[in-house]
Design an enzyme around this catalytic site. Structure first.
Site, short mmCIF file in Angstrom:
data_model
loop_
_atom_site.label_atom_id
_atom_site.label_comp_id
_atom_site.label_asym_id
_atom_site.label_seq_id
_atom_site.Cartn_x
_atom_site.Cartn_y
_atom_site.Cartn_z
CE LYS B 79 -3.86 2.11 2.59
NZ LYS B 79 -4.69 2.03 3.82
CB SER B 154 -8.08 3.82 3.07
OG SER B 154 -7.18 3.17 3.95
CB SER B 178 -8.19 0.95 5.96
OG SER B 178 -8.89 2.17 5.94
#
Lengths: 94, 484, 481
Positions: B79, B154, B178
């Site tokens: 990420k 997210s 997330s």
């Protein structure tokens, strides 16, 4: 109203965010809805409740006073939008 | 063979037995990326050259007879919230569009030392603020199950990348759900460890007291393998816990005899889609069939979780994001007349609306006259929620719930209604507030879209949590894949 | 109307640790810009702070030395405000639970004693340094500024006094006493030139006898003890005049200009900050074991007040001397080293140190431990006086030479022929010459004018170039007149 447009202007100033008048109006409405919801917890009786800053109760995490490696100055400054004389440069302050 | 479809443990055996090379594996994954990335849009940055060089290195080790660890040669996506030295790290924000870190986060470093082959950096909601990845400063990521829908957020890019087989596993970060929420919406396994188990050093902070790094994997076994190498005490993170590192793969026992599972009724109440409830109820029966004792329990204060979370997280974020000011790195407006002008416009142009909303929300909650009513009170509510969990865990080994109240929603459906968007995280947020471990495992579909079962463990109770998740996975026998 | 000034000081001190407060970068002063930084002290995304244990210890030691209560539970807060010398745009500091609270410092002024309360001592991180380019090099009028983060993150201790100070002299004495204590503790070098000790003053006036406080001004840029005293004196005068003219005092921050001898407005309260303090979620609380604190207390070195008592009781020094000798640790150390080498009266050492040595050090602006004159120099010189080799008068000359060159007294005396003339015959001859050459003065002496005798002694000294033994000259002159 939990938050007014004046409040939004104030927090935007504290947070250094330039907002247009239209944005102030839009954010005021959105933040009001959120604060209206979030603000409900104010009604809870928490007189005898201790606040929690961390879910994991760690304490006394300290390091010994030992010197470690620093970045080379050109590395420290590698991402600087503007530099001069091995220093970061900012526009005039006042 | 389509190597990109396999799991870590399957690929490791093939690498060790020299049936395949790390380079072949990497090439397989990159060819998959070439095929589907245009439609899914998982990656902000693809690091093909670095990856292939690393694969060569691993192959040399294998050829030289060196023993390799279970993650060596495994194509891994990270990420874009974690610093990677020399590799652009944007945090999904225009304000960091050109930021090249000078150091690597501890979690990524741990995995690099184990020999992972990093394929790239994945898309995300800007500064990890969001539940759909629509808040990315660059582009929207699509759910591989239905490209019209969001992958969740997210860590949407890290979820879609694994669901679409564009990496074997990935890392995400979870502040209010997330990892677990996008894992559920993308039909894969996603896990958030106990707060403090994985170092946050180098993880670009959203809300420091809630953020935690964790893996997205194709199955629970892979999750345990990654966890083994992800965790560990870090002297650079004051909030990192010191424990003897367990071997989590030993916890993968397919047997739930005598295990007590609580189902918080508040997480099966209104607001949860009835079709999802039905899928979860089926899952509970499978757990019972495997020997577990399942019963309803109650966490009376978790109805206040969302409120507490949307005060605490923005408050911390408002301070954490103050450093993005155009002085030392990142974007700066080119024509500032003075310092204040530079600050105001750099941040106005660099941040998107959701980030601005949360910065303002947090600034307000901490400002003079409001601290006690908002931030102070939210910290007390946090105590109440932790107490609820503690009470429940005196009776139960784990708690289970749906991971999300709905399946993946349409792109654009909730962008104009922040509060509605925030409600997508009602099942996951309480776990972050209490610092507990949580995992989402696929447990079925509704209208062709995946549903996740959330298993919540006690503090540092990852082993029991993984055992329940593993047993469920074995008895459920999930094998569906999105059609891309 | 008579006004009373109410003064409180905020003293910031950089702690003398090897590494910074929250990272391992060196704290060395004066290095090239941005050579002592890392992701943590540059506030790079994702970096995290870990507190320096020694810095925490130093603050607690300071608290113990000035009779504070030590908080058994303490934590760090974030103080949020934007400024380019602050990498994270918040400063890690302390808020409602500082490490130390409620201490005091006793002061002995010229003719009275007083006690100044210390509200709190807390620990925080220093900021970077700004260099203003263009204009006069000051922030106002500059074209832009350069930022050097070498200092960012150096441990900084803030000592906040109660508004118990009443005069500029007390303010100076308090600040000097704090410095002496900190240097004795070894927690800081308190070098005001290098900014490792910085003093801000809050000052307001109120009519004598009134309890309620007046509107205060905060005074900055007080870069020396002299500036502190003079800046406050100026501010008292300014505020007195304003009040007497019926003008209101504005709450504001004022800048002391050492060269112009005035203060001017830096910023007014309209720019009031909202710092949004909250507990730093990257850091965990500190809880101290009372036994550990007692251990630190037991290890405290001798402090200035205790030293002063010892000088009075062990060496029989008057309070005035003892006070001045303990004003800095280095002065006390010099004195003690000299006394240890010297067999005679400690008061003689004190006289030379507080007299000639201090005079030369001040006029040359040299610290006592950096000067050429060491305890061994002083002792050897006093021994030369004691054994009659040189006169007190010669010694003054010798001292100046010693201060300039760092040569030992005996070597200087030999080199310059400064020995005292004590030969009876030699002096007798000179006395005879003086009597012969000054018949008028001799007559005046016989007429009963005492002053004439002094003149004749002076003439004899002049002929010996100051080296004649004064007692001998006196005796022989009397005999022969």
């Amino acid at each position: 109203m939990a938050i007014s447009e004046k409040d939004v202007k104030h927090v935007a100033w504290l947070a250094r965010l330039a907002l247009s008048d239209a944005e102030v109006e839009k954010f005021a409405k959105q933040l009001d809805v959120i604060l209206e919801h979030a603000g409900k917890i104010a009604e809870l009786d928490t007189k005898d409740v201790q606040p929690t800053a961390h879910a994991i109760p760690l304490k006394n995490v300290l390091r010994e006073d030992k010197v470690g490696r620093c970045l080379a100055p050109e590395v420290a400054l590698a991402n600087a939008p503007h530099q001069e004389d091995q220093a970061f440069v900012v526009p005039r302050i006042v | 063979m389509e190597l990109f479809k396999l799991t870590i443990h399957e690929l490791h055996e093939k690498l060790v037995s020299k049936e395949i090379s790390a380079k072949e594996l990497a090439q397989s994954v990159f060819s998959r990326i070439d095929d589907v990335e245009e439609r899914v849009k998982s990656y902000i940055t693809v690091t093909r050259d670095v990856a292939l060089a690393k694969a060569d290195e691993i192959d040399k080790k294998i050829a030289g007879g060196e023993r390799i660890g279970p993650l060596a040669g495994i194509p891994t996506a990270i990420k874009d919230v974690m610093n990677t030295e020399g590799i652009r790290t944007t945090c999904g924000s225009k304000i960091l569009d050109n930021y090249i870190p000078v150091y690597t986060s501890t979690a990524v470093k741990n995995l690099l030392e184990e020999g992972i082959v990093m394929t790239g950096k994945t898309n995300m909601d800007e500064f990890a603020m969001g539940s759909s990845t629509e808040n990315s400063g660059f582009f929207v990521t699509h759910n591989p199950w239905d490209l019209e829908r969001v992958p969740g957020g997210s860590s949407g890019g890290s979820a879609s990348v694994v669901a679409a087989d564009e990496a074997i596993f990935s890392l995400g970060s979870d502040t209010g759900g997330s990892i677990r929420q996008p894992a559920a919406l993308c039909g894969i396994v996603g896990m958030k460890p106990t707060y403090g188990l994985v170092s946050r050093f180098g993880l670009i902070a959203f809300a420091s007291s809630l953020d935690q790094i964790g893996p997205f994997t194709k199955d629970v076994t892979d999750c345990a393998i990654v966890l083994n190498h992800l965790i560990g005490h870090d002297i650079n993170d004051s909030t990192s816990v010191k424990i003897d590192k367990p071997d989590y793969t030993k916890a993968l026992v397919n047997d739930l005899n005598g295990i007590k599972i609580g189902v918080p009724k508040e997480l099966m109440a209104e607001g949860i889609d009835s079709k999802i409830k039905a899928v979860i109820e089926n899952s509970l029966k499978l757990l019972e069939a495997n020997g577990a004792v399942v019963a309803e329990t109650s966490l009376p204060n978790i109805e206040h979780s969302l409120s507490a979370y949307y005060i605490i997280a923005p408050a911390e974020a408002s301070s954490n994001l103050a450093r993005f000011d155009g002085v030392r790195y990142g974007y700066r407006v080119p024509d500032a007349v003075d310092l204040i002008d530079m600050y105001m416009r750099t941040r106005a142009e660099g941040f998107g609306d959701e980030v601005k909303r949360r910065i303002m929300l947090g600034t307000y909650a901490l400002s003079a006259g409001y601290y006690d009513a908002y931030y102070g009170q939210a910290q007390k509510v946090r105590t109440l929620i932790i107490d609820d969990f503690n009470r429940a865990f005196t009776d139960y080994d784990v708690l289970v719930s749906p991971t999300t109240p709905t399946t993946a929603f349409k792109i654009g459906e909730k962008v104009d209604d922040p509060l509605k968007m925030y409600l997508s995280d009602i099942c996951t947020i309480p776990v972050n507030l209490a610092g507990l471990p949580g995992i989402s495992v696929p447990c079925g579909t509704v209208d062709g879209l995946p549903v996740g079962l959330q298993v919540i463990g006690k503090t540092l109770g990852e082993e029991m949590m993984l055992r329940v998740a593993y047993s469920f996975e074995q008895s459920f026998g999930w094998s569906e894949k999105p059609k891309l | 109307m008579e006004f009373e000034s109410v003064i409180g000081l905020e003293i910031h001190v950089e702690l003398d640790t090897e590494s910074k407060m929250f990272c391992g970068c060196s704290t060395r002063f004066g290095e090239a810009p941005n050579t002592q930084t890392c992701p943590v002290c540059l506030g790079m995304p994702g970096s995290l702070p870990v507190p320096n244990k020694k810095a925490v210890e130093y603050v607690i030691r300071t608290g113990l030395a000035i009779f504070c209560d030590i908080s058994l539970f303490s934590q760090f807060h974030r103080k949020n405000y934007f400024y380019p010398d602050m990498p994270k745009n918040y400063q890690i500091s302390q808020y409602d639970i500082p490490l130390c609270i409620d201490g005091h410092v006793d002061l002995e002024m010229e003719d009275y004693a007083t006690t100044i309360g210390v509200t709190r001592i807390h620990l925080e991180e220093d900021t970077g340094k700004l260099l203003h380019i263009g204009g006069a090099g000051r922030i106002a009028g500059a074209d832009y500024s350069q930022v050097d983060f070498n200092r960012a993150g150096v441990p900084l201790m803030e000592i906040v006094s109660e508004p118990d100070i009443r005069t500029p002299e007390e303010a100076k004495a308090y600040a000097q006493k704090i410095r002496a204590i900190l240097v004795s503790l070894g927690v800081s070098d308190c070098n005001m030139d290098q900014g490792s000790m910085r003093v801000d003053a809050n000052i307001s006036l109120r009519p004598v006898g009134r309890e309620e406080l007046g509107v205060k001004a905060e005074l900055k840029n007080l870069n020396s003890f002299r500036s502190l005293q003079r800046g406050l004196a100026y501010e008292i005068e300014r505020q007195t005049k304003a009040l007497q003219n019926g003008e209101a005092i504005v709450q504001e921050t004022r800048h002391w200009d050492e060269t112009k001898n005035t203060t001017s407005t830096l910023r007014t309260k309209e720019y009031a900050h909202d710092y949004r303090y909250f507990p730093d979620p990257d850091l965990v609380p500190m809880e101290f074991d009372p036994e550990w604190i007692e251990g630190l207390r037991a290890e405290l070195p001798e402090l200035p007040d205790e030293r002063k008592e010892r000088y009075m009781s062990d060496f029989g020094l008057p309070a005035h001397d003892a006070n001045l000798l303990v004003e800095t640790k280095a002065t006390g150390d010099f004195f003690e080293a000299a006394v240890a080498l010297y067999g005679g009266d400690a008061k003689i050492m004190s006289n030379w140190i507080l007299g000639d040595l201090t005079y030369y050090l001040n006029s040359e602006n040299v610290e006592i431990d950096a000067g050429e004159v060491k305890p061994a120099h002083l002792v050897e010189m006093v021994e030369l006086i004691d054994d009659g080799t040189i006169s007190g008068k010669i010694a003054k000359e010798l001292f100046s030479e010693m201060f300039k060159t760092g040569k030992m007294p005996k070597a200087i005396v030999e080199e310059k022929g400064m020995t005292q003339i004590s030969g009876q015959d030699e002096i007798a001859k000179i006395v005879d010459d003086v009597i012969a050459q000054n018949p008028d003065a001799v007559q005046e002496f016989h007429d009963g004018k005492e002053r004439a005798f002094g003149f004749l002694v002076g003439q004899a000294m002049r002929l010996t170039k100051g080296r004649g033994n004064p007692q001998l000259i006196n005796r022989l002159l009397k005999e022969r007149l």
